[in-house]
Design a protein around this motif. Structure first.
Motif, PDB file in Angstrom:
ATOM      1  N   GLU A 103       0.834  -1.204   0.000  1.00 19.34           N
ATOM      2  CA  GLU A 103       0.000   0.000   0.000  1.00 19.34           C
ATOM      3  C   GLU A 103       0.867   1.252   0.000  1.00 19.34           C
ATOM      4  O   GLU A 103       1.927   1.290   0.637  1.00 19.34           O
ATOM      5  N   PRO A 104       0.434   2.296  -0.709  1.00 23.69           N
ATOM      6  CA  PRO A 104       1.263   3.508  -0.836  1.00 23.69           C
ATOM      7  C   PRO A 104       1.492   4.229   0.480  1.00 23.69           C
ATOM      8  O   PRO A 104       2.414   5.031   0.588  1.00 23.69           O
ATOM      9  N   TRP A 105       0.671   3.947   1.477  1.00 23.87           N
ATOM     10  CA  TRP A 105       0.831   4.612   2.774  1.00 23.87           C
ATOM     11  C   TRP A 105       1.620   3.758   3.757  1.00 23.87           C
ATOM     12  O   TRP A 105       1.522   3.931   4.983  1.00 23.87           O
ATOM     13  N   LEU A 106       2.424   2.834   3.241  1.00 24.21           N
ATOM     14  CA  LEU A 106       3.302   2.064   4.121  1.00 24.21           C
ATOM     15  C   LEU A 106       4.116   3.020   4.993  1.00 24.21           C
ATOM     16  O   LEU A 106       4.667   4.003   4.499  1.00 24.21           O
ATOM     17  N   GLU A 107       4.195   2.714   6.260  1.00 24.77           N
ATOM     18  CA  GLU A 107       4.922   3.561   7.202  1.00 24.77           C
ATOM     19  C   GLU A 107       6.398   3.671   6.820  1.00 24.77           C
ATOM     20  O   GLU A 107       6.936   2.824   6.099  1.00 24.77           O
ATOM     21  N   PRO A 108       7.095   4.701   7.289  1.00 22.95           N
ATOM     22  CA  PRO A 108       8.541   4.801   7.037  1.00 22.95           C
ATOM     23  C   PRO A 108       9.283   3.601   7.608  1.00 22.95           C
ATOM     24  O   PRO A 108       8.849   2.996   8.590  1.00 22.95           O
ATOM     25  N   THR A 109      10.393   3.268   6.990  1.00 25.57           N
ATOM     26  CA  THR A 109      11.228   2.188   7.507  1.00 25.57           C
ATOM     27  C   THR A 109      11.653   2.532   8.929  1.00 25.57           C
ATOM     28  O   THR A 109      12.200   3.611   9.180  1.00 25.57           O
ATOM     29  N   PRO A 110      11.413   1.651   9.881  1.00 27.86           N
ATOM     30  CA  PRO A 110      11.761   1.945  11.287  1.00 27.86           C
ATOM     31  C   PRO A 110      13.271   2.107  11.474  1.00 27.86           C
ATOM     32  O   PRO A 110      14.075   1.642  10.665  1.00 27.86           O
ATOM     33  N   ALA A 111      13.638   2.735  12.554  1.00 27.84           N
ATOM     34  CA  ALA A 111      15.054   2.929  12.867  1.00 27.84           C
ATOM     35  C   ALA A 111      15.687   1.671  13.424  1.00 27.84           C
ATOM     36  O   ALA A 111      16.909   1.494  13.333  1.00 27.84           O
ATOM     37  N   PHE A 112      14.865   0.791  14.019  1.00 27.59           N
ATOM     38  CA  PHE A 112      15.388  -0.433  14.619  1.00 27.59           C
ATOM     39  C   PHE A 112      14.290  -1.481  14.582  1.00 27.59           C
ATOM     40  O   PHE A 112      13.106  -1.152  14.506  1.00 27.59           O
ATOM     41  N   TRP A 113      14.653  -2.761  14.657  1.00 27.86           N
ATOM     42  CA  TRP A 113      13.670  -3.827  14.461  1.00 27.86           C
ATOM     43  C   TRP A 113      12.543  -3.795  15.483  1.00 27.86           C
ATOM     44  O   TRP A 113      11.398  -4.126  15.164  1.00 27.86           O
ATOM     45  N   HIS A 114      12.838  -3.406  16.735  1.00 23.88           N
ATOM     46  CA  HIS A 114      11.799  -3.474  17.762  1.00 23.88           C
ATOM     47  C   HIS A 114      10.710  -2.431  17.555  1.00 23.88           C
ATOM     48  O   HIS A 114       9.670  -2.478  18.215  1.00 23.88           O
ATOM     49  N   GLU A 115      10.929  -1.479  16.621  1.00 26.53           N
ATOM     50  CA  GLU A 115       9.914  -0.483  16.314  1.00 26.53           C
ATOM     51  C   GLU A 115       9.039  -0.898  15.130  1.00 26.53           C
ATOM     52  O   GLU A 115       8.145  -0.158  14.724  1.00 26.53           O
ATOM     53  N   ALA A 116       9.281  -2.083  14.573  1.00 29.07           N
ATOM     54  CA  ALA A 116       8.673  -2.439  13.288  1.00 29.07           C
ATOM     55  C   ALA A 116       7.353  -3.185  13.391  1.00 29.07           C
ATOM     56  O   ALA A 116       6.624  -3.267  12.407  1.00 29.07           O
ATOM     57  N   ASP A 117       7.020  -3.756  14.543  1.00 29.11           N
ATOM     58  CA  ASP A 117       5.830  -4.593  14.640  1.00 29.11           C
ATOM     59  C   ASP A 117       4.603  -3.740  14.922  1.00 29.11           C
ATOM     60  O   ASP A 117       4.016  -3.772  15.996  1.00 29.11           O
ATOM     61  N   THR A 118       4.171  -2.963  13.940  1.00 27.11           N
ATOM     62  CA  THR A 118       3.084  -2.014  14.125  1.00 27.11           C
ATOM     63  C   THR A 118       1.842  -2.462  13.370  1.00 27.11           C
ATOM     64  O   THR A 118       1.878  -3.346  12.516  1.00 27.11           O
ATOM     65  N   GLU A 119       0.732  -1.826  13.660  1.00 25.54           N
ATOM     66  CA  GLU A 119      -0.529  -2.175  13.003  1.00 25.54           C
ATOM     67  C   GLU A 119      -0.447  -1.949  11.497  1.00 25.54           C
ATOM     68  O   GLU A 119      -0.957  -2.737  10.703  1.00 25.54           O
ATOM     69  N   ALA A 120       0.238  -0.876  11.089  1.00 27.06           N
ATOM     70  CA  ALA A 120       0.301  -0.549   9.661  1.00 27.06           C
ATOM     71  C   ALA A 120       1.049  -1.606   8.860  1.00 27.06           C
ATOM     72  O   ALA A 120       0.689  -1.919   7.726  1.00 27.06           O
ATOM     73  N   SER A 121       2.120  -2.169   9.426  1.00 31.37           N
ATOM     74  CA  SER A 121       2.894  -3.169   8.699  1.00 31.37           C
ATOM     75  C   SER A 121       2.446  -4.587   9.011  1.00 31.37           C
ATOM     76  O   SER A 121       2.951  -5.549   8.435  1.00 31.37           O
ATOM     77  N   GLY A 122       1.458  -4.717   9.901  1.00 31.56           N
ATOM     78  CA  GLY A 122       1.000  -6.027  10.318  1.00 31.56           C
ATOM     79  C   GLY A 122       0.509  -6.941   9.212  1.00 31.56           C
ATOM     80  O   GLY A 122       0.865  -8.118   9.176  1.00 31.56           O
ATOM     81  N   PRO A 123      -0.346  -6.466   8.268  1.00 32.74           N
ATOM     82  CA  PRO A 123      -0.856  -7.370   7.232  1.00 32.74           C
ATOM     83  C   PRO A 123       0.242  -8.050   6.423  1.00 32.74           C
ATOM     84  O   PRO A 123       0.051  -9.181   5.961  1.00 32.74           O
ATOM     85  N   TYR A 124       1.385  -7.408   6.269  1.00 37.61           N
ATOM     86  CA  TYR A 124       2.460  -8.005   5.486  1.00 37.61           C
ATOM     87  C   TYR A 124       3.066  -9.198   6.220  1.00 37.61           C
ATOM     88  O   TYR A 124       3.438 -10.192   5.594  1.00 37.61           O
ATOM     89  N   GLY A 125       3.155  -9.104   7.537  1.00 35.80           N
ATOM     90  CA  GLY A 125       3.620 -10.243   8.310  1.00 35.80           C
ATOM     91  C   GLY A 125       2.650 -11.408   8.208  1.00 35.80           C
ATOM     92  O   GLY A 125       3.056 -12.570   8.090  1.00 35.80           O
ATOM     93  N   PHE A 126       1.358 -11.114   8.251  1.00 35.88           N
ATOM     94  CA  PHE A 126       0.352 -12.163   8.101  1.00 35.88           C
ATOM     95  C   PHE A 126       0.447 -12.816   6.721  1.00 35.88           C
ATOM     96  O   PHE A 126       0.371 -14.046   6.607  1.00 35.88           O
ATOM     97  N   LEU A 127       0.621 -12.012   5.695  1.00 30.37           N
ATOM     98  CA  LEU A 127       0.714 -12.565   4.346  1.00 30.37           C
ATOM     99  C   LEU A 127       1.940 -13.452   4.205  1.00 30.37           C
ATOM    100  O   LEU A 127       1.883 -14.530   3.600  1.00 30.37           O
ATOM    101  N   LEU A 128       3.054 -13.029   4.788  1.00 27.47           N
ATOM    102  CA  LEU A 128       4.273 -13.834   4.721  1.00 27.47           C
ATOM    103  C   LEU A 128       4.062 -15.185   5.407  1.00 27.47           C
ATOM    104  O   LEU A 128       4.494 -16.226   4.895  1.00 27.47           O
ATOM    105  N   VAL A 129       3.380 -15.198   6.545  1.00 31.87           N
ATOM    106  CA  VAL A 129       3.114 -16.452   7.246  1.00 31.87           C
ATOM    107  C   VAL A 129       2.181 -17.343   6.427  1.00 31.87           C
ATOM    108  O   VAL A 129       2.364 -18.569   6.358  1.00 31.87           O
ATOM    109  N   LEU A 130       1.176 -16.756   5.800  1.00 30.41           N
ATOM    110  CA  LEU A 130       0.252 -17.544   4.975  1.00 30.41           C
ATOM    111  C   LEU A 130       0.991 -18.208   3.819  1.00 30.41           C
ATOM    112  O   LEU A 130       0.785 -19.394   3.529  1.00 30.41           O
TER     113      LEU A 130
END
Length: 349
Positions: A103-130
């Motif tokens: 999606e064009p409104w993907l959040e900015p790349t986080p500064a560190f991994w622990h900042e990355a597990d957000t609601e906005a990037s969540g669907p991509y993690g679900f898709l990868l698991v599927l």
């Protein structure tokens, strides 16, 4: 460097129509299988991922991880056919699903991994698991990124010259993912959310037939030690008493490779082992080739057949850097049971 890469390229037509065909014969050092999703297939897959995100909340949820193999049956049939063919191909280097929705409104790349597990990037993690569930079962490591099953690969300030995937200005040396462990993945899934400057992933394979027989014989013996890389916490252990392992196993026509360029050692008082490891390293260096993942590419690297790494690049640390979601996949979940606290847990260690 290898002279060419064989690519078996499938393209979606209609979801109800089988795409591609039987895999082409393997005839070179590089073997990539790429399936290109149609816009309709990509929309269907992403809608499924978003519905899972709404229902389960986190891609690390044990209920979702248990249900994922069933939910994956709702992915486009063309994708399932392609994944099943790749699952049965014991010579492939990587299986790539291109054309996924970002999606064009993907959040900015986080500064560190622990900042990355957000609601906005969540669907991509679900898709990868599927997608991963079409090949096996996802696992995580308790010693890596707080035990997350879906982890993040992105450059981190201060780690530019490190030996881990958060590096940037230093090349990430080729390696079997988590080569030190018997619980290592059979496939490593990478979902490119944002690319910058066509930064190549590197792949390489072993060819025992082109090595002297005495070298292959030694490589198949348990005479080598592989230490964990620094992305794992000290709880893994790196002492000199680590169990010795073989670097090659399996049939000669489909060898299983296990090595880490920076963390594999042979005893100095075992010159045969030193010479054999040097020969294997030289071959892997010579067979190296590059694959560029663009935004929307999901790549499952066969962790048994190839090693992988990454070329160096200059990070901007401006929210626009390269960002990948990553998952480890095992084809036999029971194999990892000794390292998991319960049968329902997907976290090793």
């Amino acid at each position: 460097m290898v002279s060419h890469v064989d690519v078996f390229d499938q393209r979606d037509t209609e979801d109800s129509t089988p795409s591609g065909g039987p895999p082409v014969p393997w005839s070179g050092p590089g073997r990539l299988v790429r399936h290109r999703l149609s816009a309709a297939a990509a929309d269907k897959a992403f809608a499924l991922a978003k519905s899972c995100a709404a229902a389960y909340g986190s891609a690390h949820d044990e209920g979702f991880l248990a249900d994922a193999p069933v939910l994956a049956h709702d992915l486009p049939s063309s994708v399932r056919r392609a994944a099943n063919a790749a699952r049965l191909d014991d010579r492939k280097h990587a299986f790539i699903l291109s054309g996924n929705t970002i999606e064009p409104w993907l959040e900015p790349t986080p500064a560190f991994w622990h900042e990355a597990d957000t609601e906005a990037s969540g669907p991509y993690g679900f898709l990868l698991v599927l997608y991963a569930a079409l090949l096996g079962d996802p696992i995580g490591w308790g010693t890596q990124q707080d035990g997350r099953v879906v982890t993040d690969v992105l450059p981190a300030r201060g780690l530019e010259h490190s030996l881990v995937s958060a590096s940037s200005e230093r090349e990430l040396g080729w390696h079997t993912e988590d080569a030190f462990s018997e619980s290592r993945a059979d496939h490593v899934g990478l979902f490119c959310l944002r690319d910058r400057g066509d930064i190549p992933t590197t792949l390489s394979c072993a060819d025992p037939a082109s090595l002297p027989r005495d070298i292959v014989r030694v490589l198949a013996q348990k005479r080598f030690v592989i230490h964990p890389d620094p992305s794992h916490s000290a709880a893994v252990g790196t002492g000199p008493d680590r169990e010795r392992v073989a670097l090659l196993s399996g049939p000669g026509e489909a060898p299983v490779l296990r090595i880490d360029r920076d963390f594999t050692v042979a005893d100095e008082d075992d010159p045969e082992a030193v010479r054999a490891m040097e020969a294997l390293i030289a071959q892997l260096d010579a067979n190296m080739y590059e694959v560029v993942l663009g935004a929307g590419d999901v790549c499952f690297i066969d962790n048994r057949n190839v090693v992988h790494g990454r070329r160096p690049f200059r990070a901007g640390f401006d929210g626009k850097d390269r960002w990948l979601k990553r998952v480890n996949v095992v084809t036999d979940l029971r194999r990892t049971r000794d390292g998991r606290p319960s049968s329902s847990s997907r976290v090793v260690g």
